[in-house]
Motif scaffolding. Structure first.
Motif, short mmCIF file in Angstrom:
data_model
loop_
_atom_site.label_atom_id
_atom_site.label_comp_id
_atom_site.label_asym_id
_atom_site.label_seq_id
_atom_site.Cartn_x
_atom_site.Cartn_y
_atom_site.Cartn_z
N THR A 27 0.83 -1.21 0.00
CA THR A 27 0.00 0.00 0.00
C THR A 27 0.86 1.26 0.00
O THR A 27 0.50 2.26 -0.62
N LEU A 28 2.00 1.20 0.68
CA LEU A 28 2.92 2.34 0.67
C LEU A 28 3.46 2.57 -0.73
O LEU A 28 3.49 3.71 -1.22
N ALA A 29 3.89 1.50 -1.39
CA ALA A 29 4.42 1.61 -2.75
C ALA A 29 3.34 2.10 -3.71
O ALA A 29 3.59 2.95 -4.58
N PHE A 30 2.13 1.58 -3.55
CA PHE A 30 1.01 1.99 -4.41
C PHE A 30 0.74 3.48 -4.25
O PHE A 30 0.65 4.22 -5.24
N GLY A 31 0.62 3.94 -3.00
CA GLY A 31 0.35 5.35 -2.76
C GLY A 31 1.48 6.24 -3.22
O GLY A 31 1.25 7.33 -3.78
N ILE B 279 -0.69 3.86 4.81
CA ILE B 279 -1.14 5.24 4.63
C ILE B 279 -0.38 6.18 5.56
O ILE B 279 0.03 7.27 5.16
N ALA B 280 -0.20 5.76 6.81
CA ALA B 280 0.50 6.60 7.78
C ALA B 280 1.95 6.85 7.36
O ALA B 280 2.48 7.95 7.55
N LEU B 281 2.59 5.83 6.79
CA LEU B 281 3.99 5.97 6.39
C LEU B 281 4.17 6.76 5.10
O LEU B 281 5.28 7.24 4.82
#
Length: 385
Positions: free
Chosen positions: A29-33, A322-324
């Motif tokens: 999710t971090l990479a996606f965002g 999301i937070a990261l």
């Protein structure tokens, strides 16, 4: 409440497996965002463009200039409110790696069109008074530690020679999407110097910036401007500022498409990993699900345990991802300097991350949940956990 306790206990039964799964979702999710933020940063200039601003350039290519005399003729066209002009300077500060945009602009008329550049009144006046004065964006000033009164020496590439400019103002953006990595100085200073050194290059403009009253006038005014200079030695091409910005983005379309594809591939990969995790968990607990059915719990209750566990793991990973993303974006923007003038996490990107995490949890749980719902009580009790 009892169902939630069962879901939590199931998720924590194999702590290492659950932890690794959550870490995988965090990374995905971090990479996606992050990749989606890169794509949005690529389009930041176009998205921030005004609907009432037109850009007029040479119809052959942007590298060919237009005569200064066009300004009066453009100003006389119906629907035109203001006309300004600019030249790309392309100077080098200290070393080639220290690149930032520098534009020679028509002073007051240019700033009247681009009202998103917020400049203190005293700095505004100081810039207009000083022929060698320059204004720079806040982000650019912070990166190179420029202060009011500093001299910025630039080695000219398009316009050879050593050029010195005095910082007379530091502007901020009216909105977060305003680019604050640029430097502006007086076009008159550039032109006066060219008149002395290379007169044949003087009195020439890179682009005209035209402000119109209403956005719906853009096609009509654009056509009128281009018709005015049709069959001249320097024919024009007039388009909206957004279209002008997108023409630069289109040069790297393949890169943008590749980044988008990679962002979605990352989600598909973690979805497969998550599905495998839930399949293993469900297979190990077939006898437990059969026991629940024997005790009178319905198939939907059994299926909800699997779906709930999957959503719990994917939700935890998604929230951490999301937070990261915010500190990661700040660190990346600081590292890239002026390469990405605007690099901020958009609310839509966060929603896409959350949606991706939920989708992973739901899709990964479908097959194991269906198997648990359909398991025969006798066959389930015979299975070995």
């Amino acid at each position: 409440m009892q169902r939630l306790k069962l879901i939590l206990r199931n998720a924590l039964r194999h702590k290492l497996r659950s932890a690794l799964t959550v870490v995988g979702i965090v990374i995905a999710t971090l990479a996606f965002g992050f990749l989606q933020t890169v794509v949005k940063a690529w389009y930041a200039g176009a998205n921030a463009a005004s609907n009432t601003t037109l850009i007029t350039r040479n119809a052959v290519s942007l590298v060919f200039p237009l005569p200064l005399s066009y300004a009066a003729k453009i100003r006389a066209i119906d629907g035109v409110e203001r006309v300004a002009w600019a030249n790309w300077f392309g100077g080098v500060y200290q070393a080639p790696k220290n690149f930032f945009p520098q534009l020679a602009v028509s002073g007051e008329s240019y700033l009247e069109i681009y009202t998103d550049f917020v400049l203190p009144p005293e700095q505004h006046k100081a810039f207009l008074r000083d022929r060698k004065g320059a204004i720079i964006g806040r982000k650019l000033a912070d990166q190179y530690h420029f202060r009011i009164g500093d001299v910025i020496p630039l080695r000219g590439t398009i316009f050879p020679g050593q050029w010195d400019f005095v910082v007379r103002g530091i502007y901020d953006g009216r909105t977060p999407s305003t680019v604050t990595t640029q430097m502006f100085f007086h076009w008159d200073y550039l032109n006066e110097t060219l008149l002395k050194t290379t007169p044949r290059r003087a009195n020439q403009v890179g682009v005209y910036v035209v402000q119109i009253a209403r956005a719906d006038q853009a096609p009509e005014v654009s056509a009128a401007i281009d018709a005015t200079f049709k069959n001249s030695l320097a024919e024009t091409l007039t388009e909206t500022e957004k279209a002008f910005q997108l023409s630069f983005v289109s040069m790297s379309d393949a890169i943008v498409v590749a980044i988008r594809l990679v962002s979605y591939v990352v989600i598909l990969i973690i979805m497969a990993v998550m599905a495998n995790t839930m399949a293993m968990s469900a297979r190990e607990r077939l006898s437990e699900y059969a026991t629940l059915k024997a005790l009178g719990f319905g198939p939907l209750f059994v299926g909800s345990l699997i779906v709930g566990e999957s959503l719990l793991l994917s939700g935890a990973g998604g929230l951490l991802g999301i937070a990261l993303l915010y500190p990661a974006a700040v660190a990346f923007a600081a590292r890239m300097g002026t390469l990405f003038p605007v690099f901020e996490v958009a609310p839509l990107t966060v929603l896409m991350q959350a949606a991706a995490a939920i989708a992973v949890g739901v899709v990964a749980a479908i097959a194991p949940a269906v198997r648990a719902i359909r398991v025969n009580i006798v066959d389930g009790l015979r299975s070995v956990a």
